[in-house]
Design an enzyme around this catalytic site. Sequence first.
Site, mmCIF file in Angstrom:
data_model
loop_
_atom_site.group_PDB
_atom_site.id
_atom_site.type_symbol
_atom_site.label_atom_id
_atom_site.label_comp_id
_atom_site.label_asym_id
_atom_site.label_seq_id
_atom_site.Cartn_x
_atom_site.Cartn_y
_atom_site.Cartn_z
ATOM 1 N N LYS A 1 2.329 -3.612 7.179
ATOM 2 C CA LYS A 1 2.575 -3.688 5.706
ATOM 3 C C LYS A 1 4.005 -3.564 5.414
ATOM 4 C CE LYS A 1 -0.243 -4.795 3.066
ATOM 5 N NZ LYS A 1 -0.453 -6.068 2.689
ATOM 6 N N ALA B 1 2.475 0.001 9.403
ATOM 7 C CA ALA B 1 3.819 -0.573 9.765
ATOM 8 C C ALA B 1 3.909 -2.125 9.797
ATOM 9 C CB ALA B 1 4.105 0.051 11.332
ATOM 10 N N LEU C 1 -14.499 3.680 3.404
ATOM 11 C CA LEU C 1 -15.029 4.933 3.163
ATOM 12 C C LEU C 1 -16.469 4.947 2.280
ATOM 13 C CD1 LEU C 1 -15.050 7.873 4.230
ATOM 14 C CD2 LEU C 1 -13.661 8.473 2.084
ATOM 15 N N THR D 1 0.729 -1.123 0.103
ATOM 16 C CA THR D 1 -0.008 -0.044 0.043
ATOM 17 C C THR D 1 0.903 1.303 -0.146
ATOM 18 O OG1 THR D 1 -1.637 1.219 1.382
ATOM 19 C CG2 THR D 1 -0.088 -0.328 2.491
HETATM 20 P P1 NAD Z 1 -9.971 -7.112 3.024
HETATM 21 O O1 NAD Z 1 -9.812 -6.720 4.261
HETATM 22 O O2 NAD Z 1 -11.130 -6.649 2.054
HETATM 23 O O3 NAD Z 1 -9.745 -8.805 2.600
HETATM 24 C C1 NAD Z 1 -8.613 -9.212 3.215
HETATM 25 C C2 NAD Z 1 -8.887 -10.887 3.018
HETATM 26 O O4 NAD Z 1 -7.711 -11.443 3.665
HETATM 27 C C3 NAD Z 1 -10.027 -11.371 3.643
HETATM 28 O O5 NAD Z 1 -11.078 -12.263 2.781
HETATM 29 C C4 NAD Z 1 -9.701 -12.014 5.058
HETATM 30 O O6 NAD Z 1 -10.614 -13.099 5.255
HETATM 31 C C5 NAD Z 1 -8.269 -12.544 4.467
HETATM 32 N N1 NAD Z 1 -7.523 -12.813 5.480
HETATM 33 C C6 NAD Z 1 -7.098 -12.192 6.653
HETATM 34 N N2 NAD Z 1 -6.477 -12.824 7.560
HETATM 35 C C7 NAD Z 1 -6.017 -13.978 7.023
HETATM 36 C C8 NAD Z 1 -5.021 -14.900 7.201
HETATM 37 N N3 NAD Z 1 -4.300 -14.905 8.357
HETATM 38 N N4 NAD Z 1 -4.965 -16.012 6.429
HETATM 39 C C9 NAD Z 1 -5.696 -15.913 5.326
HETATM 40 N N5 NAD Z 1 -6.574 -15.032 4.858
HETATM 41 C C10 NAD Z 1 -6.723 -14.127 5.866
HETATM 42 O O7 NAD Z 1 -8.753 -6.236 2.208
HETATM 43 P P2 NAD Z 1 -8.772 -5.733 0.784
HETATM 44 O O8 NAD Z 1 -9.146 -4.326 0.911
HETATM 45 O O9 NAD Z 1 -9.077 -6.692 -0.283
HETATM 46 O O10 NAD Z 1 -7.031 -5.586 0.746
HETATM 47 C C11 NAD Z 1 -6.245 -6.596 -0.013
HETATM 48 C C12 NAD Z 1 -4.870 -6.161 0.178
HETATM 49 O O11 NAD Z 1 -4.550 -5.015 -0.564
HETATM 50 C C13 NAD Z 1 -4.205 -5.939 1.574
HETATM 51 O O12 NAD Z 1 -2.950 -6.577 1.642
HETATM 52 C C14 NAD Z 1 -4.238 -4.545 1.635
HETATM 53 O O13 NAD Z 1 -2.943 -4.114 2.525
HETATM 54 C C15 NAD Z 1 -3.976 -4.179 0.241
HETATM 55 N N6 NAD Z 1 -4.248 -2.754 -0.036
HETATM 56 C C16 NAD Z 1 -5.514 -2.525 -0.133
HETATM 57 C C17 NAD Z 1 -6.014 -1.324 -0.502
HETATM 58 C C18 NAD Z 1 -7.465 -0.772 -0.186
HETATM 59 O O14 NAD Z 1 -7.852 0.513 -0.549
HETATM 60 N N7 NAD Z 1 -8.310 -1.681 -0.001
HETATM 61 C C19 NAD Z 1 -5.026 -0.536 -1.157
HETATM 62 C C20 NAD Z 1 -3.632 -0.797 -1.297
HETATM 63 C C21 NAD Z 1 -3.348 -2.123 -0.735
#
Ligand code: NAD
Length: 342
Positions: free
Chosen positions: A160, A158, A196, A131
């Site tokens: 990430k 932190a 959001l 991120t």
């Molecule tokens: P999310 O919270 O919607 O989904 C996370 C998924 O991971 C869920 O399905 C959850 O069940 C699974 N999970 C959590 N802990 C786990 C574990 N220990 N073992 C297996 N599965 C597990 O998140 P998202 O918004 O889809 O984000 C996905 C990735 O992208 C993340 O790594 C996040 O840091 C990164 N990211 C997100 C954004 C954003 O705007 N949402 C932006 C940049 C990067």
Amino acid sequence: MNILVTGGCGFIGTNFIRLMRKHHPDWSIINLDLLTYAGNRTNLLDLEQAPETAQGGNYIFAQGDIRDPRYVSELLTAHHIQAVVNFAAESHVDRSINDPSPFVTTNVQGTQNLLECSRKFGVQRFVQVSTDEVYGSLGPEGAFTEMTPLAPNSPYSASKAGADLMVRAYVETYGLDAVITRCSNNYGPYQFPEKLIPLMFTKARNQEPLPIYGDGSNVRDWIYVDDHCRGVELALLKGRTGQAYNFGGQAERSNLELVKTLLDQLECPHSLIHFVKDRPGHDQRYAMDFSLAEKELGFTPQMTFEQGLQRTLNWYRDHSHWLEQVQSGAYRSFMDQWYGER
Ligand code: NAD
């Protein structure tokens, strides 16, 4: 290709798996997800019901934890996995302020476990989905490049950043073929309603006050989720080993501007806006310079913010049953407690 996607039942993972089925119907996709509060297996129920494609591809759901060495090893060997794309994470900043521990175990330790198993079992490519928040906060000018020092401010960012450094160590120490993607704020279908845009949609639909932190001047860059997923796909297929790539949507908006646009698109009054006490350590501004991804990977975001927002709001309007289903008791009690204290 046989690919292990982790966190595929979350917001971005779901959209990524759907896009990859379209772009690469010959791939076998194994989706490893623990199904925490943020994971929803029914997002991909249609794929589970018809897993095989005419082109020889497949889809398999596997419930489990990225922190579990035995289970991850089993999946990598049983399915002859060639590439791992790691979306699995605890992803909500407010929750990380409430309790940082699961952020450390899943985001740092879980990533390290995936790296270690990938190394042991000869995975050919590893993509770590990270991120823009790892870079910290910006003033009114400038944008993050891949050379910007890591300076995370929340327990989420932190953790990430810790995972990114672990990826770097596996490239340098063991020669693992890994890349990192760093992306700005995503929006689109299947996003959990604590984030959001779906949160504001839900509140506006119920004619409830829309809570905005501080004075609403915090600026984020917004990217439509499919554009981000295309970036991850390009990094997977063409990224240089050890390189981090920034992705952005070229759509910087203050939180207040964003919420006003959303209310206008929903034809709701701005008087629903309600300012609440700011989040501690709230970063003021993020902006992404993604010229490296443009040059090396051929990445450009395709969706404008206004188009993407309209499409997203239409999706939530047409999928109210999805929203109701994911707003379980556990979700509701966290949200009530968090905003109730503000
Ligand atoms: P999310 O919270 O919607 O989904 C996370 C998924 O991971 C869920 O399905 C959850 O069940 C699974 N999970 C959590 N802990 C786990 C574990 N220990 N073992 C297996 N599965 C597990 O998140 P998202 O918004 O889809 O984000 C996905 C990735 O992208 C993340 O790594 C996040 O840091 C990164 N990211 C997100 C954004 C954003 O705007 N949402 C932006 C940049 C990067």
